[in-house]
Design a protein around this motif. Structure first.
Motif, PDB file in Angstrom:
ATOM      1  N   ASP A 167      24.528  42.513  47.528  1.00 13.63           N
ATOM      2  CA  ASP A 167      25.425  43.094  46.809  1.00 13.63           C
ATOM      3  C   ASP A 167      25.838  42.410  45.585  1.00 13.63           C
ATOM      4  OD1 ASP A 167      27.720  44.692  46.158  1.00 13.63           O
ATOM      5  OD2 ASP A 167      28.997  43.888  47.772  1.00 13.63           O
ATOM      6  N   HIS A 199      34.980  50.402  33.627  1.00 17.67           N
ATOM      7  CA  HIS A 199      33.924  50.591  34.872  1.00 17.67           C
ATOM      8  C   HIS A 199      33.723  49.239  35.419  1.00 17.67           C
ATOM      9  CE1 HIS A 199      31.364  52.632  37.597  1.00 17.67           C
ATOM     10  NE2 HIS A 199      30.228  51.475  36.976  1.00 17.67           N
ATOM     11  N   GLU A 209      36.656  47.764  37.491  1.00 20.64           N
ATOM     12  CA  GLU A 209      36.929  48.477  38.665  1.00 20.64           C
ATOM     13  C   GLU A 209      35.877  47.930  39.621  1.00 20.64           C
ATOM     14  OE1 GLU A 209      36.795  52.517  37.599  1.00 20.64           O
ATOM     15  OE2 GLU A 209      38.575  52.731  36.572  1.00 20.64           O
ATOM     16  N   GLN A 210      34.540  48.022  39.135  1.00 17.93           N
ATOM     17  CA  GLN A 210      33.421  47.488  40.097  1.00 17.93           C
ATOM     18  C   GLN A 210      33.602  45.846  40.647  1.00 17.93           C
ATOM     19  OE1 GLN A 210      30.739  49.435  41.461  1.00 17.93           O
ATOM     20  NE2 GLN A 210      32.446  51.144  40.514  1.00 17.93           N
ATOM     21  N   ALA A 260      36.373  44.313  40.770  1.00 14.37           N
ATOM     22  CA  ALA A 260      37.667  44.119  41.750  1.00 14.37           C
ATOM     23  C   ALA A 260      37.120  44.611  43.072  1.00 14.37           C
ATOM     24  CB  ALA A 260      38.828  45.212  41.315  1.00 14.37           C
ATOM     25  N   ALA A 261      36.362  45.735  43.170  1.00 13.81           N
ATOM     26  CA  ALA A 261      35.918  46.098  44.361  1.00 13.81           C
ATOM     27  C   ALA A 261      35.000  45.202  45.024  1.00 13.81           C
ATOM     28  CB  ALA A 261      34.939  47.487  44.414  1.00 13.81           C
ATOM     29  N   TRP A 262      34.012  44.363  44.336  1.00 12.47           N
ATOM     30  CA  TRP A 262      33.181  43.479  44.523  1.00 12.47           C
ATOM     31  C   TRP A 262      34.049  42.230  45.249  1.00 12.47           C
ATOM     32  CZ3 TRP A 262      32.068  38.291  43.555  1.00 12.47           C
ATOM     33  CH2 TRP A 262      30.884  37.861  43.873  1.00 12.47           C
ATOM     34  N   LYS A 263      35.037  41.937  44.348  1.00 16.39           N
ATOM     35  CA  LYS A 263      35.646  40.519  44.942  1.00 16.39           C
ATOM     36  C   LYS A 263      36.576  40.951  46.404  1.00 16.39           C
ATOM     37  CE  LYS A 263      37.247  38.779  40.381  1.00 16.39           C
ATOM     38  NZ  LYS A 263      38.020  38.307  39.157  1.00 16.39           N
ATOM     39  N   GLN A 264      36.704  42.193  46.428  1.00 17.22           N
ATOM     40  CA  GLN A 264      37.375  42.436  47.910  1.00 17.22           C
ATOM     41  C   GLN A 264      36.344  42.342  48.806  1.00 17.22           C
ATOM     42  OE1 GLN A 264      39.105  46.376  47.527  1.00 17.22           O
ATOM     43  NE2 GLN A 264      41.127  45.424  47.000  1.00 17.22           N
ATOM     44  N   ARG A 265      35.221  42.808  48.535  1.00 16.92           N
ATOM     45  CA  ARG A 265      33.875  42.594  49.581  1.00 16.92           C
ATOM     46  C   ARG A 265      33.439  41.112  49.696  1.00 16.92           C
ATOM     47  NH1 ARG A 265      32.257  46.989  46.459  1.00 16.92           N
ATOM     48  NH2 ARG A 265      30.422  45.933  45.579  1.00 16.92           N
TER      49      ARG A 265
END
Length: 56
Positions: A6, A39, A42-43, A45-50
């Motif tokens: 990822d 975009h 947003e991507q 931020a989602a990656w940092k959460q994962r």
């Protein structure tokens, strides 16, 4: 999941000053860049959460 499975999103390249013709195009390269940047954010931020353990 590992960072290899990822990968971190890659920030888009900003347009060069010469990329804009300054003729008032309906869809300017700066508009496209702004959409790509949103975009990316947003991507990211989602990656940092994962991947909270990854350095910023």
């Amino acid at each position: 999941m590992t960072p290899d499975d990822d990968p971190r999103p890659v920030e888009p390249e900003p347009p060069l000053p010469s990329d804009c013709c300054n003729s008032g195009c309906p869809i300017c390269v700066h508009d496209l860049y702004a959409e790509q940047l949103q975009h990316y954010r947003e991507q990211l931020a989602a990656w940092k959460q994962r991947h909270p353990e990854e350095p910023l």
